[in-house]
Write a protein that holds these residues in place. Structure first.
Motif, PDB file in Angstrom:
ATOM      1  N   SER A  69     -16.948  43.019  11.588  1.00 31.70           N
ATOM      2  CA  SER A  69     -17.772  43.915  12.412  1.00 31.70           C
ATOM      3  C   SER A  69     -16.930  44.589  13.488  1.00 31.70           C
ATOM      4  N   TRP A  72     -14.850  47.261  11.822  1.00 32.33           N
ATOM      5  CA  TRP A  72     -15.676  48.424  11.481  1.00 32.33           C
ATOM      6  C   TRP A  72     -15.947  49.273  12.720  1.00 32.33           C
ATOM      7  N   LEU A  73     -16.288  48.635  13.833  1.00 35.07           N
ATOM      8  CA  LEU A  73     -16.536  49.372  15.072  1.00 35.07           C
ATOM      9  C   LEU A  73     -15.274  50.085  15.553  1.00 35.07           C
ATOM     10  N   HIS A  76     -14.909  53.056  13.336  1.00 35.16           N
ATOM     11  CA  HIS A  76     -15.990  54.013  13.562  1.00 35.16           C
ATOM     12  C   HIS A  76     -15.775  54.794  14.854  1.00 35.16           C
ATOM     13  N   PRO A 126     -11.921  46.831   6.869  1.00 35.58           N
ATOM     14  CA  PRO A 126     -13.001  47.089   7.826  1.00 35.58           C
ATOM     15  C   PRO A 126     -12.748  48.311   8.695  1.00 35.58           C
ATOM     16  N   GLY A 130     -15.190  51.759   8.628  1.00 33.61           N
ATOM     17  CA  GLY A 130     -15.789  52.402   9.785  1.00 33.61           C
ATOM     18  C   GLY A 130     -15.324  53.835   9.954  1.00 33.61           C
ATOM     19  N   TYR A 136     -23.058  50.532   8.139  1.00 34.45           N
ATOM     20  CA  TYR A 136     -22.714  49.172   8.545  1.00 34.45           C
ATOM     21  C   TYR A 136     -23.473  48.128   7.743  1.00 34.45           C
ATOM     22  N   ARG A 137     -24.741  48.361   7.471  1.00 33.80           N
ATOM     23  CA  ARG A 137     -25.536  47.366   6.749  1.00 33.80           C
ATOM     24  C   ARG A 137     -24.963  47.111   5.359  1.00 33.80           C
ATOM     25  N   ILE A 140     -21.454  45.227   5.867  1.00 29.95           N
ATOM     26  CA  ILE A 140     -21.467  43.838   6.323  1.00 29.95           C
ATOM     27  C   ILE A 140     -22.078  42.922   5.270  1.00 29.95           C
TER      28      ILE A 140
END
Length: 246
Positions: A69, A72-73, A76, A126, A130, A136-137, A140
């Motif tokens: 996560s 990914w952030l 992103h 990851p 992003g 994201y759903r 993840i």
């Protein structure tokens, strides 16, 4: 012996350390320096039996998801700047390209899940997911599935290998020698493969940028381009200037 020291560690302590390592693996890309696969195997060597492996696998999976996560952030928010930063260039464009092929390929979610078993690349996916705008759903969900399979498998392998070595300590030196030879052989093969790919890429680049040969646009016989007429000896005969009448 190191294995005996690991066996005395509290499984909850092992799980907490492993969780922190897996969070940093994708968030700060520490897996580029020390692959998380090795950390999971070492953690597995400290565990004996399913009763210890299962809770550590759960904690490790949570750490894996938190790290994914964070990666990914990071991708992103900062996009391709991570890839083209100094650290990104140190990683190597070929690794980024490989991770991008997995993230955008036809394999979809199952390929993302299986990518956890690819050292180094699993730390980059990851961030790329992003940066490429993957929801994201969806990301993840597959990260959770792949992370659980990855952590559980490597913990089990580490535990079984450690148990085997404890019961067969007389085989430790031969097995270590075989493992060292295997690693050295794989390193040589990988280096030669990279050199071959680099040479092929350089050859293709030079072929694509090479200029076609210039055709001889010479007017004289034999392509000499001389305005004079060749003498029998091969040298051009000088032109005689016309004399005015006397």
């Amino acid at each position: 012996m190191i294995l005996d020291i690991l066996a005395q560690l509290d499984p909850y302590l092992v799980g907490g350390v492993l969780m922190a390592v897996l969070i940093l693996d994708n968030t700060l890309l520490t897996g580029l320096v020390v692959p998380a696969d090795a950390s999971i195997l070492v953690a597995g060597a400290a565990l004996t039996g399913p009763a210890e492996i299962l809770p550590v696998a759960v904690v490790g999976t949570i750490g894996c998801c938190l790290g994914a996560s964070g990666g990914w952030l990071l991708g992103h928010r900062y996009g391709s700047r991570v890839r083209h930063s100094r650290a990104g260039r140190w990683v190597g464009e070929h690794r980024w390209a490989r991770a991008e092929r997995i993230a955008t390929g036809d394999g979809g979610g199952p390929a993302l899940a299986a990518a956890h078993f690819l050292p180094v690349v699993n730390s980059l996916i990851p961030v790329l997911a992003g940066a490429l705008g993957m929801p994201y759903r969806s990301f993840i969900r597959w990260a959770l599935l792949g992370g659980a399979a990855w952590v559980t498998t490597y913990l089990t392998l580490g535990s079984l290998a450690a148990e085997f070595v404890r019961e067969n300590q007389h085989l430790t030196v031969p097995l270590a020698a075989c493992a060292a030879l295997l690693v050295a052989g794989l390193a040589v093969i990988g280096r030669r493969a990279r050199a071959t790919r680099a040479a092929r890429a350089e050859s293709e680049t030079s072929d694509a940028s090479g200029e076609p040969g210039t055709a001889g646009a010479l007017d004289g016989p034999g392509g000499s381009g001389s305005a004079g007429v060749s003498a029998p000896g091969g040298s051009p005969e000088p032109e005689t200037a016309s004399r005015p009448p006397r």
